[in-house]
Design a protein around this motif. Sequence first.
Motif, PDB file in Angstrom:
ATOM      1  N   GLY A  63       0.946  -1.243   0.453  1.00 48.35           N
ATOM      2  CA  GLY A  63      -0.323   0.106   0.139  1.00 48.35           C
ATOM      3  C   GLY A  63       1.090   1.016   0.020  1.00 48.35           C
ATOM      4  N   ARG A  64       0.035   2.429   0.113  1.00 50.76           N
ATOM      5  CA  ARG A  64       0.688   3.782   0.018  1.00 50.76           C
ATOM      6  C   ARG A  64       1.554   3.935   1.562  1.00 50.76           C
ATOM      7  NH1 ARG A  64      -2.535   7.778  -3.498  1.00 50.76           N
ATOM      8  NH2 ARG A  64      -0.888   9.132  -3.135  1.00 50.76           N
ATOM      9  N   LEU A  65       0.545   3.066   2.628  1.00 48.77           N
ATOM     10  CA  LEU A  65       1.318   3.839   3.697  1.00 48.77           C
ATOM     11  C   LEU A  65       2.207   2.430   4.088  1.00 48.77           C
ATOM     12  CD1 LEU A  65       1.403   5.415   6.006  1.00 48.77           C
ATOM     13  CD2 LEU A  65      -0.043   4.728   6.821  1.00 48.77           C
ATOM     14  N   LYS A 124       3.410   9.602  -4.838  1.00 48.31           N
ATOM     15  CA  LYS A 124       3.555   9.252  -6.085  1.00 48.31           C
ATOM     16  C   LYS A 124       5.271   8.818  -6.100  1.00 48.31           C
ATOM     17  CE  LYS A 124       5.227  13.998  -7.682  1.00 48.31           C
ATOM     18  NZ  LYS A 124       4.927  15.100  -8.467  1.00 48.31           N
ATOM     19  N   PRO A 125       5.171   7.989  -7.510  1.00 46.62           N
ATOM     20  CA  PRO A 125       5.961   7.281  -8.139  1.00 46.62           C
ATOM     21  C   PRO A 125       7.164   8.307  -8.026  1.00 46.62           C
ATOM     22  CG  PRO A 125       4.170   6.386  -9.109  1.00 46.62           C
ATOM     23  CD  PRO A 125       3.911   7.984  -8.398  1.00 46.62           C
ATOM     24  N   GLY A 126       8.219   7.120  -7.200  1.00 42.20           N
ATOM     25  CA  GLY A 126       9.290   8.810  -7.372  1.00 42.20           C
ATOM     26  C   GLY A 126       9.504   9.227  -5.407  1.00 42.20           C
ATOM     27  N   TRP A 127       8.566   9.274  -5.480  1.00 42.98           N
ATOM     28  CA  TRP A 127       8.018  10.776  -4.128  1.00 42.98           C
ATOM     29  C   TRP A 127       7.651  10.149  -2.649  1.00 42.98           C
ATOM     30  CZ3 TRP A 127       5.375  16.121  -3.418  1.00 42.98           C
ATOM     31  CH2 TRP A 127       5.620  16.003  -2.327  1.00 42.98           C
ATOM     32  N   SER A 128       8.755  10.236  -1.888  1.00 44.14           N
ATOM     33  CA  SER A 128       8.199   9.674  -0.611  1.00 44.14           C
ATOM     34  C   SER A 128       8.488  10.236   0.554  1.00 44.14           C
ATOM     35  CB  SER A 128       8.130   8.195  -0.150  1.00 44.14           C
ATOM     36  OG  SER A 128       9.671   7.758  -0.307  1.00 44.14           O
ATOM     37  N   THR A 181      12.717  11.411   0.521  1.00 43.67           N
ATOM     38  CA  THR A 181      13.161  10.228  -1.014  1.00 43.67           C
ATOM     39  C   THR A 181      12.435  11.054  -1.331  1.00 43.67           C
ATOM     40  OG1 THR A 181      14.020   8.825   0.950  1.00 43.67           O
ATOM     41  CG2 THR A 181      14.353   8.469  -1.349  1.00 43.67           C
ATOM     42  N   VAL A 182      13.110  11.813  -2.734  1.00 44.87           N
ATOM     43  CA  VAL A 182      12.778  12.002  -4.573  1.00 44.87           C
ATOM     44  C   VAL A 182      13.794  10.830  -5.235  1.00 44.87           C
ATOM     45  CG1 VAL A 182      12.751  13.364  -6.207  1.00 44.87           C
ATOM     46  CG2 VAL A 182      12.192  13.804  -3.606  1.00 44.87           C
ATOM     47  N   TYR A 183      12.946  10.715  -6.375  1.00 45.25           N
ATOM     48  CA  TYR A 183      13.652   9.401  -7.208  1.00 45.25           C
ATOM     49  C   TYR A 183      13.628  10.538  -8.169  1.00 45.25           C
ATOM     50  CZ  TYR A 183      15.161   5.941 -10.600  1.00 45.25           C
ATOM     51  OH  TYR A 183      14.996   5.521 -11.657  1.00 45.25           O
TER      52      TYR A 183
END
Length: 273
Positions: free
Chosen positions: A89-91, A134-138, A208-210
């Motif tokens: 999941g997202r979390l 979102k994809p690449g950012w957490s 963290t950013v991809y």
Amino acid sequence: MINLPTDLWVPSTENIKPEKAFSYSLSYQKQWESDWRFNINLYYKLLKDIVTTNTVLNIFDNSDLWEKKVINGKGYNYGSELLLEKNTGRLTGVLSYTLAWAWREFGGINGSKMFPYKEDRRHNISLALKYRMKPGWSLSASWKFSSGAPFTLPTQIFPDYDWGRNINGKLDERYSPFANNQINYLPFITRLNNFRLKPVHHLDLGTTVYLGATRSIHHVLTAGIYNVYSRSNPFIVSYDQFVTMSYDEIYPLQLYQYSLFRTLPYISYTLKF
């Protein structure tokens, strides 16, 4: 006097046996589909032929008789570990709790009775959460708590006038080698690790950013803050020796706490290939 969280390492010899450890554990794990996992573990560890030094003698004197200053003993570590994890999941996150005991026993030290070791942190809690925006950012957050570590503190301090005047005509390695004809003060210790430092806890936030990839090289940017609420966690404590002392007065023992880090921001750039 300073209580440093350090270990003593010495080589095995004909007189000093190598240390041995016997570990036993019993665990149970439960999985709910692919979302949640629960684990409980009971453990017991017996340590034999562990070593320490006679707390009165100085082992760092370049003497060939250092082996006689090393004392063999036993150790007992036991407790329970619980883990709850959500990995989809997202979390996502992990919650863990450890209830632990750590004891040491050496003949001739502490009245040959067991005493809590520096690893004897009764309660340890760790909570880590990660939210994928979102994809690449957490975003991430973690909080850790640990009971205070045990340390040795004298209940009384008294002057050694014999040492200050050098009545015996020679220096005694049991005391400070830097007397300079000043009064040396001796601590009276009832038992080892008779007090505990304050609990340690801190909250850490991060992101963290991809940044993408070029020719199989991945670019990752990480930033965050360690110990957000600037907790002054104890690392060591010490107290000062007195310069002069009067028999007519009582001197309270003044402790000084030292911490390594307060609030500490960080940023890192990583290349993965």
